[in-house]
Enzyme design. Structure first.
Site, short mmCIF file in Angstrom:
data_model
loop_
_atom_site.label_atom_id
_atom_site.label_comp_id
_atom_site.label_asym_id
_atom_site.label_seq_id
_atom_site.Cartn_x
_atom_site.Cartn_y
_atom_site.Cartn_z
N ARG A 71 0.79 -1.25 0.00
CA ARG A 71 0.00 0.00 0.00
C ARG A 71 0.81 1.28 0.00
O ARG A 71 0.22 2.36 0.12
CB ARG A 71 -0.96 0.04 1.19
CG ARG A 71 -1.89 -1.16 1.32
CD ARG A 71 -2.81 -1.30 0.14
NE ARG A 71 -3.91 -2.23 0.39
CZ ARG A 71 -4.52 -2.92 -0.56
NH1 ARG A 71 -4.15 -2.83 -1.82
NH2 ARG A 71 -5.52 -3.73 -0.27
N ASP A 159 -2.55 -6.31 -11.19
CA ASP A 159 -3.38 -6.96 -10.17
C ASP A 159 -4.47 -6.05 -9.61
O ASP A 159 -4.24 -4.89 -9.31
CB ASP A 159 -2.53 -7.47 -9.02
CG ASP A 159 -3.37 -8.26 -8.05
OD1 ASP A 159 -3.97 -9.25 -8.48
OD2 ASP A 159 -3.48 -7.87 -6.87
N HIS A 186 -4.22 -11.00 -13.33
CA HIS A 186 -5.41 -11.07 -12.48
C HIS A 186 -6.52 -11.49 -13.45
O HIS A 186 -7.04 -10.67 -14.20
CB HIS A 186 -5.67 -9.68 -11.88
CG HIS A 186 -6.97 -9.55 -11.17
ND1 HIS A 186 -7.08 -9.36 -9.81
CD2 HIS A 186 -8.26 -9.58 -11.63
CE1 HIS A 186 -8.36 -9.27 -9.47
NE2 HIS A 186 -9.09 -9.40 -10.55
N ASP A 312 -1.65 -12.80 -1.22
CA ASP A 312 -2.57 -11.71 -1.60
C ASP A 312 -2.96 -10.91 -0.35
O ASP A 312 -4.12 -10.53 -0.18
CB ASP A 312 -3.81 -12.24 -2.33
CG ASP A 312 -4.57 -11.11 -3.03
OD1 ASP A 312 -4.11 -9.96 -3.00
OD2 ASP A 312 -5.63 -11.40 -3.63
N HIS A 316 -7.09 -3.47 4.41
CA HIS A 316 -8.05 -2.37 4.26
C HIS A 316 -8.40 -1.87 5.65
O HIS A 316 -8.47 -2.66 6.60
CB HIS A 316 -9.32 -2.83 3.54
CG HIS A 316 -9.11 -3.19 2.10
ND1 HIS A 316 -8.75 -2.26 1.16
CD2 HIS A 316 -9.17 -4.38 1.45
CE1 HIS A 316 -8.62 -2.85 -0.02
NE2 HIS A 316 -8.86 -4.15 0.13
O1 DOR Z 1 -9.26 -8.98 -3.03
C1 DOR Z 1 -8.40 -8.36 -3.63
N1 DOR Z 1 -7.85 -7.25 -3.12
N2 DOR Z 1 -8.03 -8.78 -4.85
C2 DOR Z 1 -7.23 -8.06 -5.64
O2 DOR Z 1 -6.93 -8.50 -6.73
C3 DOR Z 1 -6.75 -6.72 -5.20
C4 DOR Z 1 -6.72 -6.65 -3.73
C5 DOR Z 1 -6.51 -5.26 -3.18
O3 DOR Z 1 -5.65 -4.54 -3.70
O4 DOR Z 1 -7.15 -4.91 -2.19
#
Ligand code: DOR
Length: 435
Positions: A71, A159, A186, A312, A316
């Site tokens: 991020r 992605d 992706h 992955d 958030h």
């Molecule tokens: O669930 C996901 N979150 N899939 C993705 O391909 C991107 C990622 C994100 O950047 O939050």
């Protein structure tokens, strides 16, 4: 020079095939000796020596994650290079590859250079940026791949977005081949997933949420395999989630194409039923599928069709996930819960411990052509000490990530990283160890 002796652990090293009780001696940034009873005569305190009792523990090479969202730049309220690499170290990862869907997007040399520099100054594990395939992840114009590679990118990916235009994908594969980069797709045909919130099936009908059908992944993977064949390029499927894409990758591999794939810990362990109750922590892209897909993914990983596990890790903020399902961004944390989830599959006899460790170390490193982590004498000392039997409960507040969005909250899991070394330096020590 400091000497660390990891004594009496089960040394599991897929790079050499070693799996036996042995001692590992680290001096400076290197592994200098490995072998049964190799440190028998060494005493604590002698010549700056620290002895770590590893009886009942596993000692493995450091893990490599091909798919991490750090991020930074731009979204540091979710995660940054410092916090993301702390989470990585706590999960046993000594190398992470950072996805380019940052703000701004990592589609140029300046951003890549900044990530590399920040990785060195603020990261406690190795950070390798992944550059964008197309400018702004818009799927139209190719990014300057030569620049991205020269600045330190180890692969390219859009992605979060799929390169749906076949002409653009063909050019991307051709260029990437010239520059020795793997193209990471992706795989999602956005025309089939417009408005989709979760996997299309019985559960989506019950919840009244728009579904993301498997075929949206499968047909992109099938098309890309044909493009990879035409161009001779290296193609990698990010977060594969369907039985269909596993079958396509299997077929491509049987023809010797340079096609590889990764699977996430959550697609190996959760189904779409986890979304019941509109749990936004379980909203992810690609979505959690059905048990038949989960079983196919486990089998494909066990047999090597799927090369490796990639987390992955997608942090958030709480306020972003604490909302209506349709408003929540997709993604979940992955780095710190990966190992115990995989060990659970091993305990159930679905996959061997050796393959679990391989899918976290040698296999991912080979996919991107990174230095293969190894406990061989002379190798850089990227090492993890694991207590395979230690039970713990996943508490989001105790994770090292800045975010809390784990679907595994409250799960009782078994298997814990106790120590992580990067280039001989202990970058993680689980609280409670070493006292
Ligand atoms: O669930 C996901 N979150 N899939 C993705 O391909 C991107 C990622 C994100 O950047 O939050």
């Amino acid at each position: 020079m400091t000497r660390t002796v990891l004594r009496g652990g089960r040394v599991i090293d897929p790079s050499t095939g070693r799996d036996e009780v042995a001692d590992v001696i680290i001096e400076g940034d290197r592994i200098v000796v490995v072998g049964p009873m190799a440190a028998a005569g060494v005493r604590d305190g002698e010549r700056d020596t620290v002895i770590v009792d590893c009886v009942g523990r596993w000692v493995t090479p450091g893990f490599v994650d091909l798919h991490t969202h750090l991020r930074e730049p731009g979204l540091e309220y979710k995660e940054d290079i410092a916090s993301g690499t702390r989470a990585a170290a706590a999960g046993g990862f000594t190398t992470v590859c950072a996805m380019p869907n940052t703000k701004p997007v990592n589609d140029n040399r300046a951003i890549t250079e900044m990530m590399v520099a920040k990785g060195r100054s603020h990261g406690i594990v190795d950070v390798h940026p992944i550059g964008a395939i197309t400018r702004g992840l818009a799927g139209k114009e190719l990014a300057e791949m030569a620049d991205l590679r020269d600045a330190g990118c180890v692969a390219v990916s859009d992605d979060g977005r799929c390169v749906t235009d076949a002409g653009v994908m063909r050019r991307a594969l051709e260029y990437a081949r010239t520059f020795g980069l793997v193209v990471v797709q992706h795989a999602e045909d956005h025309s089939l997933t417009a408005g989709a919130q979760m996997h299309e099936g019985r559960v989506s009908t019950r919840l009244g949420l728009k579904g993301w059908p498997r075929v949206a992944e499968d047909h992109i993977v099938a098309r890309d395999v044909l493009l990879a064949q035409t161009t001779g390029a290296s193609y990698h499927v990010a977060h594969a989630s369907t039985a269909g894409s596993a079958a396509i990758v299997r077929e491509a591999k049987s023809r010797g194409l340079k096609v590889t794939a990764e699977v996430t810990p959550h697609h190996l362990t959760l189904t779409d039923e986890a979304v019941l109750g509109y749990r936004t922590a379980c909203k992810v892209n690609p979505p959690l599928r059905e048990q038949s897909d989960v079983d196919a993914m486990i089998d494909a990983l066990a047999e090597g069709t799927i090369d490796c596990v990639a987390t992955d890790h997608a942090p958030h903020a709480e306020r972003e996930k604490d909302c209506e399902f349709a408003e929540a961004p997709p993604g979940m944390l992955g780095l710190e819960t990966c190992l115990p989830l995989l060990l659970d599959l091993a305990r159930k006899g679905r996959i061997t411990v050796g393959r679990v460790i391989e899918s976290l170390t040698t296999s991912p490193a080979r996919v991107f052509g990174l230095r293969v982590p190894s406990l061989r004498e002379g190798s850089r000392a990227d090492v993890v000490v694991i207590d395979p039997e230690r039970a713990w409960t996943v508490d989001p507040k105790r994770l090292h990530s800045k975010s809390r969005n784990t679907p595994f909250e409250g799960w009782s899991v078994k298997g814990r990283v106790e120590r992580t070394f990067v280039a001989g330096r202990e970058v993680y020590l689980h609280p409670g160890e070493g006292v």
